[in-house]
Design a protein around this motif. Structure first.
Motif, PDB file in Angstrom:
ATOM      1  N   PHE A  39       1.122  -8.605   3.016  1.00 25.38           N
ATOM      2  CA  PHE A  39      -0.142  -8.242   3.660  1.00 25.38           C
ATOM      3  C   PHE A  39      -0.171  -6.744   3.909  1.00 25.38           C
ATOM      4  O   PHE A  39       0.819  -6.168   4.381  1.00 25.38           O
ATOM      5  N   ASP A  40      -1.318  -6.158   3.641  1.00 25.96           N
ATOM      6  CA  ASP A  40      -1.610  -4.799   4.091  1.00 25.96           C
ATOM      7  C   ASP A  40      -1.800  -4.865   5.618  1.00 25.96           C
ATOM      8  O   ASP A  40      -1.913  -5.963   6.184  1.00 25.96           O
ATOM      9  N   ILE A  41      -1.829  -3.712   6.291  1.00 24.98           N
ATOM     10  CA  ILE A  41      -2.017  -3.747   7.751  1.00 24.98           C
ATOM     11  C   ILE A  41      -3.453  -3.399   8.151  1.00 24.98           C
ATOM     12  O   ILE A  41      -4.166  -4.240   8.689  1.00 24.98           O
ATOM     13  N   ASP A  42      -3.889  -2.151   7.897  1.00 20.08           N
ATOM     14  CA  ASP A  42      -5.183  -1.707   8.435  1.00 20.08           C
ATOM     15  C   ASP A  42      -6.348  -2.409   7.754  1.00 20.08           C
ATOM     16  O   ASP A  42      -6.461  -2.410   6.525  1.00 20.08           O
ATOM     17  N   ASP A  43      -7.193  -3.020   8.574  1.00 22.28           N
ATOM     18  CA  ASP A  43      -8.347  -3.788   8.119  1.00 22.28           C
ATOM     19  C   ASP A  43      -7.948  -5.064   7.392  1.00 22.28           C
ATOM     20  O   ASP A  43      -8.791  -5.700   6.738  1.00 22.28           O
ATOM     21  N   THR A  44      -6.655  -5.436   7.471  1.00 24.17           N
ATOM     22  CA  THR A  44      -6.220  -6.720   6.918  1.00 24.17           C
ATOM     23  C   THR A  44      -5.671  -7.591   8.055  1.00 24.17           C
ATOM     24  O   THR A  44      -6.235  -8.638   8.338  1.00 24.17           O
ATOM     25  N   ILE A  45      -4.604  -7.121   8.731  1.00 26.22           N
ATOM     26  CA  ILE A  45      -4.142  -7.867   9.915  1.00 26.22           C
ATOM     27  C   ILE A  45      -4.611  -7.178  11.208  1.00 26.22           C
ATOM     28  O   ILE A  45      -4.781  -7.830  12.227  1.00 26.22           O
ATOM     29  N   GLY A 162      -5.019  -7.612   0.784  1.00 27.81           N
ATOM     30  CA  GLY A 162      -5.372  -6.289   1.292  1.00 27.81           C
ATOM     31  C   GLY A 162      -6.869  -6.088   1.216  1.00 27.81           C
ATOM     32  O   GLY A 162      -7.567  -6.847   0.537  1.00 27.81           O
ATOM     33  N   ASP A 163      -7.361  -5.073   1.917  1.00 32.19           N
ATOM     34  CA  ASP A 163      -8.812  -4.857   1.948  1.00 32.19           C
ATOM     35  C   ASP A 163      -9.282  -3.798   0.963  1.00 32.19           C
ATOM     36  O   ASP A 163     -10.464  -3.754   0.628  1.00 32.19           O
ATOM     37  N   SER A 164      -8.394  -2.913   0.521  1.00 31.06           N
ATOM     38  CA  SER A 164      -8.879  -1.736  -0.216  1.00 31.06           C
ATOM     39  C   SER A 164      -8.718  -1.875  -1.728  1.00 31.06           C
ATOM     40  O   SER A 164      -7.976  -2.730  -2.221  1.00 31.06           O
ATOM     41  N   ASN A 166      -7.136   0.158  -3.535  1.00 29.53           N
ATOM     42  CA  ASN A 166      -5.735   0.462  -3.852  1.00 29.53           C
ATOM     43  C   ASN A 166      -4.831  -0.759  -3.718  1.00 29.53           C
ATOM     44  O   ASN A 166      -3.850  -0.898  -4.460  1.00 29.53           O
ATOM     45  N   ASP A 167      -5.127  -1.625  -2.766  1.00 32.63           N
ATOM     46  CA  ASP A 167      -4.314  -2.839  -2.619  1.00 32.63           C
ATOM     47  C   ASP A 167      -4.430  -3.715  -3.862  1.00 32.63           C
ATOM     48  O   ASP A 167      -3.450  -4.307  -4.320  1.00 32.63           O
ATOM     49  N   MET A 168      -5.651  -3.797  -4.398  1.00 36.91           N
ATOM     50  CA  MET A 168      -5.868  -4.622  -5.593  1.00 36.91           C
ATOM     51  C   MET A 168      -5.185  -4.002  -6.813  1.00 36.91           C
ATOM     52  O   MET A 168      -4.617  -4.707  -7.645  1.00 36.91           O
TER      53      MET A 168
HETATM   54 MG   LIG Z   1      -6.100  -1.571   4.550  1.00 32.99          MG
END
Ligand SMILES: [Mg+2]
Length: 241
Positions: A39-45, A162-164, A166-168
């Protein structure tokens, strides 16, 4: 004499065998049936918009903020996104492993580990199940790029949420399934960059997707990188009068 030769041959054989025995792979061996989910952190958890808005800025560049300060202020200025906390709890209850990978720089990273431990109710330890993986910049091309794929591969993750954009991209390069967590509307407003290109920009080749098209992606459950979309409709807890 013959016995000494035999002993010598045996010794050499043992030594050679030791030399060719492959070392344990750096990628941990998978446990059959157990998923390793990142999991990503910001805007994810964490809904952390306010933490970033309040953080001291080191220059006029909006991205140049004091991450040492940010990492120490999650307990004051972030809210845990409950649908994702529930998903993490569900995965762990089924014996799966959960990891966090953030692009924040790692200064004071142990404070983030303590905060997530308190919020989620299980041990989260720096460099065991929480990793800081800031972006890098290529000296030749000048491109800034995510480094999360390196950690995703090292850990042998199967899925990354993730939300961004870059995560994808990181999940795709690492060859694992990326799942897009839908960013809260207040964060889309604050950080529209790196989200379906930039849904708040005037249309241009680098940002062709409008808000309307973004909603179409959400309603179809598939993002622009072909990723699955995990729609969360996060409602901030009501504040008592
Ligand atoms: Mg994020």
């Amino acid at each position: 004499m013959m016995r000494s030769i035999n002993l010598l041959v045996l010794t050499v054989t043992v030594l050679l065998t030791a030399c060719v025995t492959p070392e344990a792979s750096s990628v941990p061996q998978p446990v059959l049936g157990q998923l390793k989910v990142g999991f990503d952190i910001d805007d994810t958890i964490l809904f952390s918009r306010d933490n970033f808005l309040k953080a001291p800025h080191m220059s006029d560049n909006p991205d140049h903020i004091d991450y040492g300060w940010v990492n120490q202020h999650d307990s004051l200025y972030t809210v845990t996104i409950q649908p994702i906390a529930k998903l993490i709890s569900f995965l762990r209850a089924h014996g799966h492993e959960v990891y966090f990978i953030t692009a924040r720089p790692g200064i004071n990273g142990d404070a983030v580990a303590r905060h997530l431990t308190r919020e989620l109710g299980f041990d989260i330890t720096l460099n065991e199940n929480l990793f800081f993986s800031p972006k890098s910049k290529d000296a030749v091309s000048g491109h800034k790029y995510t480094t999360k794929h390196i950690r995703i591969s090292e850990l042998g993750l199967h899925i990354f949420y993730g939300d961004s954009d870059n995560d994808m991209v990181a999940a795709s390069i690492a060859g694992v399934r990326g799942v897009r967590v839908v960013r809260d509307a207040r964060s889309v407003e604050a950080y529209s960059k790196n989200y379906f290109g930039d849904t708040r920009s005037t249309p241009k080749p680098k940002a062709p997707y409008s808000e309307e098209e973004y909603q179409q992606f959400l309603s179809n459950g598939v993002g622009p990188y072909g990723e699955t979309i995990y729609p969360i409709y996060f409602v901030e807890p009501a504040v008592a009068d």
